[in-house]
Design an enzyme around this catalytic site. Structure first.
Site, PDB file in Angstrom:
ATOM      1  CB  CYS A 246      -6.978  66.011 -58.662  1.00 37.38           C
ATOM      2  SG  CYS A 246      -7.101  65.069 -57.125  1.00 37.38           S
TER       3      CYS A 246
ATOM      4  CG  HIS B 123      -6.995  60.612 -60.709  1.00 42.40           C
ATOM      5  ND1 HIS B 123      -6.547  61.813 -61.224  1.00 42.40           N
ATOM      6  CD2 HIS B 123      -7.515  60.908 -59.479  1.00 42.40           C
ATOM      7  CE1 HIS B 123      -6.787  62.777 -60.350  1.00 42.40           C
ATOM      8  NE2 HIS B 123      -7.358  62.264 -59.279  1.00 42.40           N
TER       9      HIS B 123
END
Length: 390
Positions: free
Chosen positions: A86, A335
């Site tokens: 991420c 996200h």
């Protein structure tokens, strides 16, 4: 070492887009980025490109960077893809800053892109899981929800943090995200909504978890030698920090802190010559509500153990002393893994440029962006300031 500046930033909408590809989403972000440069920019001015992408679903694992840069007319520009879970595009921004500061490039593009919503449940779970600790956590059946549930349970046991305090993070993020036209979940929720939602991994409920999103984001970084060609209102990179650490919880001394965040923040604050008290706002990595509370503490916004109370205090809301995740954060904005770090920089750029619309922080001059990979095995912290404000 030369100073580096952000001269443009942009992103696509975040959400579920079955008719889009990782290329088309990046093109949208790239076009918004170039359009945001006040005096304009030519593609020929871009010397280097760094693209963050995890290639969720196994699509284009090799050469996704050149695939998107060719698609936006940057054929011939040196390009590399960065994968750090991420934190992929947080690191792409870091690489662009390093290229500019070192003199290797005068203008560098950094960004990220990801498509995640065209997978079935089992396949999505697999491809999200590869960013976790594979041998001892994932192969034992632990999901990311399970990992952060363990962090939340430990924080509750050690400091008395409550479920309601986790929910205050979600309510605040949705309040901000409702003001962001790019947000995946652009609606508000109440404390009662968050508290009564189904359990995902106890003690975490549905509103304590971010969505899987498709999207892309990008920024342009320029050197002090050429920045005046592109803008009269430069946004300077005051501090850049990064660190790595154990990717499994069992490798850490404590479940209630992420060492990579602390180390990256210390480097960024030191380089900028400021402390957390000097920030006007921040974008922090909130894949789960407990991650935001832990970030408050690791970034020095409050003392260890006080993150829950800090969330409940209202100080992190727009109008508070330190608004956090004015974009809506991962929780509301969304996200898309490879694009997340770059999108945080987009929000900081827009706030410091005075272009954040209904979510504008008054008199914003110094902002921070914090991006982690997995459960914290890698982290970046960037501090930006409006030129002349320090």
């Amino acid at each position: 070492m030369r100073d580096a500046y952000l001269i443009g930033a942009g992103q696509s909408d975040f959400g579920a887009f079955p008719d889009e590809s990782y290329r088309s989403l990046f093109r949208t972000a790239f076009e918004e980025t170039t359009a945001s440069v006040p005096k304009g920019i030519s593609r020929d001015d871009i010397d280097e490109a760094y693209i963050g992408m995890v290639s969720i679903g196994g699509r284009q694992i090799g050469l996704p960077g050149p695939a998107v840069t060719e698609h936006v007319g940057l054929d011939g520009v040196p390009c590399v893809r960065l994968e750090n879970a991420c934190a992929a595009s947080g690191y792409s921004v870091r690489q662009a800053i390093q290229a500019v500061r070192s003199g290797m490039a005068d203008v560098a593009l950094a960004g990220g892109t990801e498509v995640m919503n065209d997978l079935g449940r089992d396949r999505a779970r697999y491809w999200l899981g590869v960013s976790g600790e594979m041998e001892w956590e994932r192969m034992a059946g632990t999901t990311f929800s399970g990992v952060f549930a363990q962090i939340a349970s430990a924080h509750m046991a050690e400091y008395g943090t409550t479920s309601e305090q986790l929910s205050h993070v979600a309510v605040k993020s949705h309040e901000h995200g409702a003001k962001n036209p790019h947000a995946h979940l652009g609606y508000e929720c109440s404390l009662e909504d968050a508290e009564s939602a189904p359990t995902i991994a106890a003690p975490l409920g549905l509103y304590h978890c971010c969505p899987m999103s498709d999207g892309a984001a990008a920024v342009l970084v320029a050197s002090e030698d050429v920045v005046d060609e592109y803008t009269d209102d430069p946004i300077r990179v005051a501090g850049a920090g990064a660190a790595s650490g154990g990717i499994g919880l069992f490798e850490r001394d404590s479940y209630t802190s992420i060492p990579a965040t602390r180390d990256a923040a210390a480097a960024a604050y030191d380089e900028a010559g400021i402390s957390a008290d000097d920030l006007d706002f921040a974008e922090v990595h909130d894949c789960f509500s407990i991650a935001e509370i832990v970030a408050y503490e690791d970034l020095g916004f409050c003392d260890p153990g006080e993150g829950g109370a800090f969330a409940e205090s209202g100080e992190t809301r727009l109008g508070g002393d330190l608004p956090v995740n004015t974009s809506g954060g991962l929780k509301s904005k969304g996200h898309p893994i490879g694009a997340t770090g770059a999108s945080q920089m987009v929000e900081v750029f827009e706030q410091l440029s005075g272009h954040a619309g209904d979510r504008q922080v008054a008199d914003a001059t110094v902002g921070l962006a914090h991006n982690i990979g997995g459960s914290g095995g890698a982290a970046t912290v960037h501090i930006l300031e409006r030129e002349g404000s320090a």
